[in-house]
Motif scaffolding. Structure first.
Motif, short mmCIF file in Angstrom:
data_model
loop_
_atom_site.label_atom_id
_atom_site.label_comp_id
_atom_site.label_asym_id
_atom_site.label_seq_id
_atom_site.Cartn_x
_atom_site.Cartn_y
_atom_site.Cartn_z
N GLY A 54 0.83 -1.20 0.00
CA GLY A 54 0.00 0.00 0.00
C GLY A 54 0.87 1.25 0.00
N PHE A 55 0.25 2.38 -0.32
CA PHE A 55 0.94 3.67 -0.29
C PHE A 55 0.78 4.38 1.05
N SER A 56 -0.19 3.94 1.85
CA SER A 56 -0.52 4.65 3.10
C SER A 56 0.37 4.16 4.24
N THR A 57 1.59 4.65 4.27
CA THR A 57 2.52 4.26 5.32
C THR A 57 2.42 5.20 6.51
N ASP A 58 2.72 4.67 7.69
CA ASP A 58 2.65 5.49 8.91
C ASP A 58 3.65 6.64 8.86
N TYR A 59 4.83 6.36 8.31
CA TYR A 59 5.90 7.35 8.25
C TYR A 59 6.59 7.27 6.88
N LEU A 102 0.37 -11.62 4.30
CA LEU A 102 0.33 -10.55 3.30
C LEU A 102 -0.70 -9.54 3.76
N LEU A 103 -0.25 -8.35 4.13
CA LEU A 103 -1.13 -7.31 4.67
C LEU A 103 -1.28 -6.20 3.65
N ILE A 104 -2.52 -5.86 3.35
CA ILE A 104 -2.83 -4.88 2.30
C ILE A 104 -3.71 -3.81 2.92
N GLY A 105 -3.26 -2.56 2.88
CA GLY A 105 -4.04 -1.51 3.54
C GLY A 105 -3.91 -0.16 2.88
N GLU A 106 -4.99 0.59 2.91
CA GLU A 106 -4.99 1.95 2.37
C GLU A 106 -5.96 2.83 3.16
N MET A 107 -5.59 4.09 3.30
CA MET A 107 -6.48 5.11 3.85
C MET A 107 -6.53 6.25 2.83
N SER A 108 -7.01 5.90 1.64
CA SER A 108 -7.02 6.84 0.51
C SER A 108 -7.90 8.05 0.76
N SER A 109 -8.87 7.91 1.67
CA SER A 109 -9.74 9.07 1.96
C SER A 109 -8.93 10.25 2.48
N GLN A 110 -7.79 9.96 3.12
CA GLN A 110 -7.01 11.02 3.75
C GLN A 110 -6.13 11.78 2.74
N SER A 111 -6.04 11.27 1.51
CA SER A 111 -5.25 11.97 0.49
C SER A 111 -6.13 12.75 -0.47
N THR A 112 -7.43 12.81 -0.19
CA THR A 112 -8.35 13.54 -1.08
C THR A 112 -8.60 14.95 -0.56
N TYR A 113 -8.93 15.85 -1.48
CA TYR A 113 -9.34 17.21 -1.13
C TYR A 113 -10.86 17.24 -1.12
#
Length: 367
Positions: free
Chosen positions: A87-92, A144-155
């Protein structure tokens, strides 16, 4: 097209967790107007999304899914030889989510841990990486862990704010003595890298303007948020995915009737229906749950499996054809057998890794 076949490796568990906070599409009429919202729901099919709370991340969601899976399967943690986060949504920016999750899950230090930066095509690409590792090593179990919080990258002034929801999934892979295999085809086309992009904030454009741009259609966005060229993504999806799926059928000697289930990336309703029509896939075999969760990018097809079969204890072996496509551009098709008893129901969680919140040097241990 690159083809992979992995012998005696099986998916023995699947789980998905979502944040508890719900945003209804209808609640956004104050921003978009009732007419636009009704057209959006009709075309895209989204009635609501789940979004993460402050300090809650994709790794929190993956942790919850993985922990439930370990307990459900009664797996000894020291037997897990690798944990991969996709995923692209990394903690850091640094370190990797996989290392943090290895620690949080109490896994052995004799455990491989690394991240892969993929979104919508995460499942087939993640499977390829995990299975390749298992096929060439003595590792018997992989998370295999797959995760995203794409809502946080939207305007919030852009239509992507209506589209993307958040979720985290866990897939357990095990070596098995029984004859079982996973087959895949993976593809990419980097010429379409601008079709889905967050242009600023990385090292290419670290100091880009924070100006809010207003487009001809009235939507607003900044270079630090997700930009989506819907027309380009639609055209790519309904062309590339059927073509690769047909090539997969030819390579493997299989056909639509050989598969019980077609977990597909829940990009939007129109794309999924178009792909199903082009390939002759019966809609009752293609789980569609985008109305309840939105487009959760990397996790969407696993989420669809968990929503559809998570409460099914029929002990039925499903022959699944996975289809995933999106950012990159990248896409893939994979076949795998999954027992309905190994698919856990979706769980909502407010879990937050408070140890990971860093506001001062003291929080890092540096004074």
């Amino acid at each position: 097209m690159p083809y992979f076949k992995f012998h005696n490796i099986k998916i023995t568990g699947v789980a998905t967790s979502i944040p508890s906070h719900v945003v209804k599409t209808d609640d956004r009429t104050d921003v978009w107007g009732k007419e636009y919202i009704e057209k959006f729901k009709a075309a895209v099919g989204i009635e609501q999304i789940h979004t993460t709370a402050e300090h809650q991340t994709a790794s929190d969601l993956c942790y919850d899914a993985a922990e439930r899976l370990i307990l459900h399967k009664n797996i000894k943690r020291e037997e897990i030889g690798a944990v991969l986060f996709v995923g692209f949504s990394t903690d850091y920016w640094r370190p990797s989510n996989a290392c943090i999750l290895q620690y949080r899950l109490g896994l052995s230090q004799d455990c491989v841990a690394y991240d892969l930066r993929l979104a919508c095509s995460a499942t087939p690409y993640g499977l390829q990486a995990a299975c390749s590792m298992m096929q060439t090593s003595d590792i018997k179990k992989v998370l295999l862990l797959i995760g995203e919080m794409s809502s946080q990258s939207t305007y919030q002034g852009d239509s992507t704010a209506l589209l993307f929801g958040d979720a985290g999934s866990a897939i357990l892979l095990e070596k098995t003595e029984e004859e079982n295999f996973i087959e895949e085809m993976l593809c990419s086309d980097g010429s379409g890298f601008k079709a889905i992009i967050v242009p600023a904030g990385g090292f290419r454009n670290p100091d880009a303007t924070h100006e809010v741009f207003t487009l001809a259609n009235g939507s607003k966005n900044t270079l630090y948020n997700t930009w989506l060229n819907g027309a380009d993504v639609f055209a790519f999806s309904i062309s590339a995915v059927p073509k690769t799926t047909k090539a997969f059928f030819e390579k493997t000697g299989s056909k639509v009737d050989d598969y019980d289930c077609f977990p597909i990336h829940q990009a939007n309703k129109a794309i999924c229906l178009k792909i199903a029509k082009k390939l002759g896939i019966p809609l009752e075999r293609m789980p569609l749950v985008i109305d309840k969760y939105g487009n959760t990018t990397a996790t969407s097809l696993i989420l669809a499996l968990c929503d559809t079969y998570g409460k099914d204890n029929s002990n039925v072996e499903l022959n699944c054809l996975i289809q995933a496509f999106g950012i990159g551009l990248s896409w893939g098709v994979a076949s795998a057998r999954i027992n309905t008893n190994d698919i856990l129901p979706i769980t909502e969680t407010d879990n937050i890794f408070t140890e990971g919140i860093v506001n001062t040097p003291a929080d890092i241990g540096i004074v």
